[in-house]
Design an enzyme around this catalytic site. Structure first.
Site, PDB file in Angstrom:
ATOM      1  N   GLU A 126      12.630   2.264  -8.616  1.00 20.20           N
ATOM      2  CA  GLU A 126      13.420   3.272  -7.893  1.00 20.20           C
ATOM      3  C   GLU A 126      12.925   4.695  -8.147  1.00 20.20           C
ATOM      4  O   GLU A 126      13.711   5.623  -8.304  1.00 20.20           O
ATOM      5  CB  GLU A 126      14.907   3.118  -8.205  1.00 20.20           C
ATOM      6  N   ASN A 172       0.801  -1.227   0.000  1.00 22.90           N
ATOM      7  CA  ASN A 172       0.000   0.000   0.000  1.00 22.90           C
ATOM      8  C   ASN A 172       0.833   1.276   0.000  1.00 22.90           C
ATOM      9  O   ASN A 172       0.292   2.373   0.076  1.00 22.90           O
ATOM     10  CB  ASN A 172      -0.945   0.006   1.208  1.00 22.90           C
ATOM     11  N   GLY A 177       7.440  -7.184 -38.443  1.00 17.40           N
ATOM     12  CA  GLY A 177       6.848  -8.392 -37.878  1.00 17.40           C
ATOM     13  C   GLY A 177       7.850  -9.250 -37.138  1.00 17.40           C
ATOM     14  O   GLY A 177       7.524  -9.871 -36.121  1.00 17.40           O
TER      15      GLY A 177
END
Length: 375
Positions: A359, A125, A336
């Site tokens: 960082e 968090n 591609g």
């Protein structure tokens, strides 16, 4: 580049070609962290690059450090990332903020590559808002009891030693963080799930988990409450690392695209003779040179032990974003074929994105630069 840097570059290049290149896709697809390779890198002196010789390091400066990361990352950025994390975060933190006893205790092992270092700041968090961390350390006699978890940690599973930032004060309080060194095998100290990543897949990323981990006060780095300030100073130097990683990644993608553009023929001529492709290559070469100069400026200041907060952030911001643009254009030049795993540019493209996130995101770099220039 002087003769010493040329010799270091050649040594790193030879090692990367012989020991890393043959295994790139195997490590990438299986997400294998080649721990034995890092023991070999230690024998080369690449695991304690800026650490003084008295502590078992190579005693080199930041220009040499950047050169080594650049050369390794041109071959495999994920190995470059792990070399950077070990050197500039864990090992350098102990060197910068450890006392003499702590330096003697841990640095020789880290600099030799016999043990691998991890560094724990980010949590589930708290990404950019690292001051709000929930991992706590509570004093208990002469020890500390640590609880919590760290997320997106390089070498969380394979690392032997971790420098970990903990909260020792109230949430939001000033000077509320303290740094500790925690060794593998300490009761309650474990690792969690390994992240299944887009790129940088040979560089191990996982959780660190602390369940009533008891550590001695002798493992505390610096003063109680100084951990966040220490981490910010370490990240100042760490931004040179990610800038150098970005430079090598960009250079690897550019070299592959340039070579391919000379070999690939359409409408009777090599595609680099078409202005659209030629201009793309010109922009790529220019951005690489600009990134290199910004990194050199930051490295000069770091070597002189002068403040380089702005210069490090500028180098990291520009080099990482240029790296993404260059690897994107490299795929475009390959067409591609660039979208297949038979050619190297798709991996440079996947690896490049981490450079704008790790960082300190590009947004945080702009915040740092903007704040400093507005003082």
């Amino acid at each position: 580049m002087n003769d010493n840097l040329k010799m270091i570059a050649e040594t790193a290049r030879d090692f990367a070609e012989k020991k890393i290149r043959p295994n790139i896709m195997e490590w990438d697809e299986s997400q294998t962290f080649p721990k034995d390779l890092f023991h070999e890198l230690g024998e080369m002196g690449f695991m304690g690059i800026v650490i003084p010789e008295e502590y078992g390091g190579s005693g080199l400066g930041y220009h040499e450090y950047v050169t080594i990361l650049d050369e390794i990352s041109q071959v495999d950025p994920s190995i470059g990332l792990s070399v950077a994390a070990h050197n500039s975060l864990c090992t350098n933190h102990i060197y910068e903020f450890g006392n003499e006893e702590q330096r003697q205790r841990w640095l020789p092992q880290l600099a030799s590559g016999k043990v691998i270092g991890a560094w724990g700041l980010t949590e589930h968090n708290t990404g950019s808002d690292s001051g709000g961390m929930s991992t706590t350390a509570v004093k208990d006699g002469d020890d500390w009891i640590i609880n919590g978890a760290k997320n997106f940690i390089t070498h969380a599973i394979s690392g032997d030693i971790a420098v970990v930032m903990t909260r020792t004060g109230e949430v939001g309080a000033k000077n509320n963080s303290t740094a500790f060194v925690i060794e593998k095998g300490t009761a309650g100290f474990t690792s969690g799930k390994k992240e299944n990543k887009l790129g940088m897949r040979a560089s191990e990323t996982a959780e660190l988990i602390f369940d009533n981990v008891r550590v001695s006060d002798a493992n505390r780095l610096g003063e109680v409450g100084s951990g966040f300030k220490q981490a910010m100073k370490i990240l100042d130097g760490g931004r040179i690392s990610i800038a150098a990683l970005s430079l090598g990644t960009a250079r690897g993608a550019y070299k592959a695209a340039l070579q391919y553009s000379k070999e690939r023929k359409q409408f009777g001529k090599a595609i680099n003779e078409f202005q659209a492709v030629n201009f793309m290559l010109a922009d790529m070469a220019t951005e690489i040179s600009a990134a290199e100069l910004l990194i050199q400026k930051a490295s000069n200041l770091k070597n002189a032990k002068e403040k380089m907060t702005v210069e490090g952030a500028m180098a990291k911001l520009y080099a990482s974003e240029a790296c993404v643009r260059i690897s994107n254009n490299a795929i475009q030049i390959f067409g591609g074929y660039g979208y297949t795993k038979d050619f190297p540019v798709e991996k440079f493209y996947r690896d490049s994105k981490l450079c704008t996130i790790g960082e300190g995101t590009s947004e945080i770099q702009r915040l740092v630069i903007g704040r400093e220039i507005s003082r």
